[in-house]
Design a protein around this motif. Structure first.
Motif, PDB file in Angstrom:
ATOM      1  N   LYS A   1      18.904   1.326  -9.057  1.00 15.34           N
ATOM      2  CA  LYS A   1      17.578   1.166  -8.475  1.00 15.34           C
ATOM      3  C   LYS A   1      17.389   2.212  -7.389  1.00 15.34           C
ATOM      4  N   LYS A   2      16.222   2.824  -7.369  1.00 16.70           N
ATOM      5  CA  LYS A   2      15.875   3.822  -6.362  1.00 16.70           C
ATOM      6  C   LYS A   2      14.895   3.195  -5.376  1.00 16.70           C
ATOM      7  N   GLU A   3      15.199   3.373  -4.094  1.00 14.97           N
ATOM      8  CA  GLU A   3      14.324   2.868  -3.034  1.00 14.97           C
ATOM      9  C   GLU A   3      14.021   3.995  -2.067  1.00 14.97           C
ATOM     10  N   ILE A   4      12.843   3.918  -1.476  1.00 17.56           N
ATOM     11  CA  ILE A   4      12.457   4.833  -0.402  1.00 17.56           C
ATOM     12  C   ILE A   4      12.093   3.990   0.797  1.00 17.56           C
ATOM     13  N   ARG A   5      12.630   4.364   1.944  1.00 17.01           N
ATOM     14  CA  ARG A   5      12.337   3.669   3.198  1.00 17.01           C
ATOM     15  C   ARG A   5      11.778   4.694   4.177  1.00 17.01           C
ATOM     16  N   ILE A   6      10.660   4.333   4.800  1.00 12.91           N
ATOM     17  CA  ILE A   6       9.979   5.203   5.755  1.00 12.91           C
ATOM     18  C   ILE A   6      10.039   4.528   7.123  1.00 12.91           C
ATOM     19  N   ALA A   7      10.348   5.292   8.159  1.00 13.03           N
ATOM     20  CA  ALA A   7      10.420   4.735   9.514  1.00 13.03           C
ATOM     21  C   ALA A   7       9.075   4.104   9.893  1.00 13.03           C
ATOM     22  N   SER A   8       9.129   2.918  10.460  1.00 13.28           N
ATOM     23  CA  SER A   8       7.919   2.159  10.807  1.00 13.28           C
ATOM     24  C   SER A   8       7.023   2.867  11.817  1.00 13.28           C
ATOM     25  N   VAL A   9       7.585   3.779  12.584  1.00 15.69           N
ATOM     26  CA  VAL A   9       6.787   4.514  13.570  1.00 15.69           C
ATOM     27  C   VAL A   9       5.646   5.283  12.884  1.00 15.69           C
ATOM     28  N   PHE A  10       5.756   5.524  11.590  1.00 17.00           N
ATOM     29  CA  PHE A  10       4.733   6.276  10.877  1.00 17.00           C
ATOM     30  C   PHE A  10       3.609   5.415  10.307  1.00 17.00           C
ATOM     31  N   LYS A  11       3.597   4.122  10.636  1.00 18.59           N
ATOM     32  CA  LYS A  11       2.469   3.275  10.236  1.00 18.59           C
ATOM     33  C   LYS A  11       1.179   3.717  10.908  1.00 18.59           C
ATOM     34  N   LEU A  12       1.288   4.321  12.083  1.00 26.33           N
ATOM     35  CA  LEU A  12       0.103   4.752  12.840  1.00 26.33           C
ATOM     36  C   LEU A  12       0.047   6.269  12.987  1.00 26.33           C
ATOM     37  N   ALA A  13       0.542   6.983  12.016  1.00 28.87           N
ATOM     38  CA  ALA A  13       0.563   8.443  12.048  1.00 28.87           C
ATOM     39  C   ALA A  13      -0.588   9.007  11.203  1.00 28.87           C
TER      40      ALA A  13
ATOM     41  N   ALA B   1       0.832  -1.203   0.000  1.00 26.62           N
ATOM     42  CA  ALA B   1       0.000   0.000   0.000  1.00 26.62           C
ATOM     43  C   ALA B   1       0.870   1.257   0.000  1.00 26.62           C
ATOM     44  N   LEU B   2       1.989   1.222   0.722  1.00 25.35           N
ATOM     45  CA  LEU B   2       2.905   2.362   0.772  1.00 25.35           C
ATOM     46  C   LEU B   2       3.526   2.600  -0.606  1.00 25.35           C
ATOM     47  N   TYR B   3       3.881   1.537  -1.294  1.00 26.47           N
ATOM     48  CA  TYR B   3       4.436   1.655  -2.641  1.00 26.47           C
ATOM     49  C   TYR B   3       3.415   2.315  -3.579  1.00 26.47           C
ATOM     50  N   LYS B   4       2.171   1.844  -3.525  1.00 22.11           N
ATOM     51  CA  LYS B   4       1.120   2.413  -4.383  1.00 22.11           C
ATOM     52  C   LYS B   4       0.862   3.878  -4.048  1.00 22.11           C
ATOM     53  N   TYR B   5       0.853   4.192  -2.771  1.00 24.08           N
ATOM     54  CA  TYR B   5       0.642   5.563  -2.312  1.00 24.08           C
ATOM     55  C   TYR B   5       1.758   6.479  -2.848  1.00 24.08           C
TER      56      TYR B   5
ATOM     57  N   ILE C   1       6.404  13.137   4.636  1.00 22.74           N
ATOM     58  CA  ILE C   1       7.643  12.361   4.585  1.00 22.74           C
ATOM     59  C   ILE C   1       7.874  11.803   3.178  1.00 22.74           C
ATOM     60  N   VAL C   2       6.832  11.271   2.557  1.00 21.57           N
ATOM     61  CA  VAL C   2       6.962  10.731   1.200  1.00 21.57           C
ATOM     62  C   VAL C   2       7.337  11.850   0.226  1.00 21.57           C
ATOM     63  N   VAL C   3       6.695  13.003   0.348  1.00 18.81           N
ATOM     64  CA  VAL C   3       7.026  14.152  -0.497  1.00 18.81           C
ATOM     65  C   VAL C   3       8.495  14.532  -0.321  1.00 18.81           C
ATOM     66  N   HIS C   4       8.960  14.550   0.908  1.00 20.76           N
ATOM     67  CA  HIS C   4      10.358  14.873   1.194  1.00 20.76           C
ATOM     68  C   HIS C   4      11.301  13.896   0.475  1.00 20.76           C
ATOM     69  N   GLU C   5      11.012  12.618   0.587  1.00 22.87           N
ATOM     70  CA  GLU C   5      11.875  11.616  -0.048  1.00 22.87           C
ATOM     71  C   GLU C   5      11.766  11.659  -1.566  1.00 22.87           C
TER      72      GLU C   5
ATOM     73  N   THR D   1      11.874   1.562  -7.442  1.00 30.39           N
ATOM     74  CA  THR D   1      11.686   0.116  -7.496  1.00 30.39           C
ATOM     75  C   THR D   1      11.107  -0.444  -6.199  1.00 30.39           C
ATOM     76  N   LYS D   2      11.282   0.282  -5.096  1.00 29.13           N
ATOM     77  CA  LYS D   2      10.850  -0.266  -3.822  1.00 29.13           C
ATOM     78  C   LYS D   2      10.527   0.870  -2.849  1.00 29.13           C
ATOM     79  N   VAL D   3       9.412   0.709  -2.111  1.00 29.17           N
ATOM     80  CA  VAL D   3       9.057   1.633  -1.034  1.00 29.17           C
ATOM     81  C   VAL D   3       8.585   0.766   0.124  1.00 29.17           C
ATOM     82  N   VAL D   4       9.229   0.903   1.272  1.00 29.46           N
ATOM     83  CA  VAL D   4       8.907   0.042   2.418  1.00 29.46           C
ATOM     84  C   VAL D   4       8.961   0.821   3.727  1.00 29.46           C
TER      85      VAL D   4
END
Length: 164
Positions: free
Chosen positions: A95-107, A43-47, A115-119, A63-66
């Motif tokens: 390959k380009k990847e974006i990683r988001i801190a897991s603490v933001f799953k409930l933000a 879902a994060l990748y699609k977003y 955060i996604v815009v920043h990355e 290629t990857k967002v997690v």
């Protein structure tokens, strides 16, 4: 108030006042009443792809967002953009990847978007310069207010509280 370092003293003292009087959580809940629904890596990748398609069509593909448990928010990393290069035959593949801190799953969704815009902005601008922040504001007009509110959110989490 480690997340507000560099902000004007008056703003920091207002934030400290909210925290001291147990009004920080109600303040944030009023502005951001619910958490986002983007919980899985898929879902994060699609977003992220939807935002990229809307604002950065000409940028390199991602290629990857997690969500990443290893990103330490306490050391000021909210997300990361990573480029890996491999040689396949006589071609160089990146390959380009974006990683988001897991603490933001409930933000709140607004914080996730910030955060996604920043990355995503790092796809075009490597440094945090004027052009970088102009690009962030193009994709999210309230970028700077959201960054401040996100820092207040992290301050709340640092006390052991949760927003939701």
């Amino acid at each position: 108030m480690k997340y507000l370092q560099g902000y004007p003293e008056q703003l920091v003292s207002q934030a400290q006042n909210l925290l001291d009087n147990n009004r920080l959580k109600p303040y944030l809940l009023k502005k951001y009443p619910q958490a986002h629904a983007v919980r899985s890596n898929e879902a994060l990748y699609k977003y992220t792809q939807a935002l990229k398609s809307r604002y950065l069509k000409q940028s390199q593909p991602i290629t990857k967002v997690v969500y990443d448990d290893k990103i330490n928010v306490m050391k000021h990393a909210l997300g990361m953009h990573v480029t890996t290069s491999r040689i396949q035959g006589n071609k160089l593949k990146a390959k380009k990847e974006i990683r988001i801190a897991s603490v933001f799953k409930l933000a709140p969704e607004e914080f996730l978007k910030m955060i996604v815009v920043h990355e995503l902005a790092h796809l075009r601008e490597k440094d945090h310069n004027k052009a970088f922040y102009q690009l962030c504001n193009y994709m999210e007009p309230d970028y700077h207010q959201l960054e401040l509110d996100l820092r207040l959110y992290l301050t709340l989490l640092d006390t052991g509280e949760t927003l939701y």
